[in-house]
Design an enzyme around this catalytic site. Structure first.
Site, short mmCIF file in Angstrom:
data_model
loop_
_atom_site.label_atom_id
_atom_site.label_comp_id
_atom_site.label_asym_id
_atom_site.label_seq_id
_atom_site.Cartn_x
_atom_site.Cartn_y
_atom_site.Cartn_z
N ASP A 117 0.82 -1.21 0.00
CA ASP A 117 0.00 0.00 0.00
C ASP A 117 0.86 1.26 0.00
O ASP A 117 2.07 1.22 0.22
CB ASP A 117 -0.90 0.02 1.24
CG ASP A 117 -1.88 -1.13 1.26
OD1 ASP A 117 -2.29 -1.59 0.18
OD2 ASP A 117 -2.25 -1.57 2.38
N TYR A 127 6.21 -9.87 7.21
CA TYR A 127 6.12 -8.42 7.39
C TYR A 127 6.44 -8.07 8.83
O TYR A 127 6.17 -8.85 9.74
CB TYR A 127 4.70 -7.92 7.08
CG TYR A 127 4.31 -7.85 5.63
CD1 TYR A 127 4.40 -6.66 4.91
CD2 TYR A 127 3.83 -8.98 4.98
CE1 TYR A 127 4.01 -6.59 3.59
CE2 TYR A 127 3.43 -8.92 3.64
CZ TYR A 127 3.53 -7.71 2.95
OH TYR A 127 3.14 -7.65 1.64
#
Length: 246
Positions: free
Chosen positions: A53, A111
């Site tokens: 994103d 992540y």
């Protein structure tokens, strides 16, 4: 056609995410495709392992592209890094088999979300950490995270608009560690839905602040209702660490 795979790192602060949106947009994919097309004099499509994103960073994002160019990979690497902006770097490049696909062949992704939990926001890490003031109960956050680990329908933890796609994903592990004034939440899973990690993080932070109890997270998961989950944590705290192919 040669299939070239490469790993890159980038600071996502000033970019609109990975995925190209238009011919002249400010995305990581757009920057790479424009540069590679100029280098090879071909219309290059770069396949990324993940669609990060806006504002999200990457330590090692894998991607690949097909080309007829006869340039050697060391020459390509040198050319690309010379012309790329300083907040994007290709760290590895090599020939791949014709069937290699950066996204489809990925087995899992890792992540890390970084939280600055100090008395004040550290100016030197402000681009890479989300500042959260006040005490956070790590033990309660860990207990809440246990309910999320495994294979579930994560409809309550995504902003994905399409209801035709499955929201079932597998989270292999979630670890939470604190060092000095920083809290690190590391996620490993087979894949993540749009904004999924940021919403899970926002929910765990509500648990850490005492606004939710760990058992509430299990109920939210079962409800499949996005409105019951916590707010999205800031994008700048999230970084793709690695993609695993074995």
């Amino acid at each position: 056609m040669r299939n070239i795979k490469m790993s890159l790192q980038f600071e996502g602060t000033r970019y609109s995410g990975w995925q190209r949106l238009s011919e002249n947009d400010n995305t990581i994919q757009g920057k790479l495709e424009d540069l590679l097309s100029r280098m090879t004099e071909e219309d290059i499509n770069v396949i990324g392992c993940s669609r990060t994103d806006k504002g999200v960073h990457a330590k090692s994002l894998m991607c690949n592209f097909f080309t007829k160019s006869k340039m050697k990979t060391p020459e390509m690497l040198s050319y690309i890094n010379y012309y790329l902006p300083e907040d994007i770097r290709v760290t590895y490049m090599a020939e791949a088999g014709s069937k290699f696909h950066a996204r489809h062949n990925a087995k899992s992704k890792t992540y890390k979300y970084t939280i600055d939990n100090g008395e004040y926001c550290d100016v030197f890490t402000r681009r890479f950490a989300s500042y959260v003031k006040g005490d956070l109960d790590i033990k309660l956050m860990e207990k809440a995270a246990d309910y999320i680990i495994g294979t579930h329908d994560f409809d309550a933890f995504t902003t994905m608009k399409s209801k035709k796609k499955s929201c079932v994903r597998t989270i292999n592990s979630i670890s939470i560690a604190k060092k000095d004034s920083y809290i690190y939440i590391t996620y490993d899973g087979d894949g993540f839905l749009h904004n999924m990690i940021r919403i899970i993080t926002g929910t765990l932070l509500r648990v850490g602040k005492g606004e939710l109890v760990p058992e509430d997270v299990a109920k939210i998961l079962q409800s499949k209702d996005r409105s019951l989950a916590g707010p999205m944590a800031e994008s700048k705290g999230l970084c793709l660490i690695q993609v695993n192919y074995n």
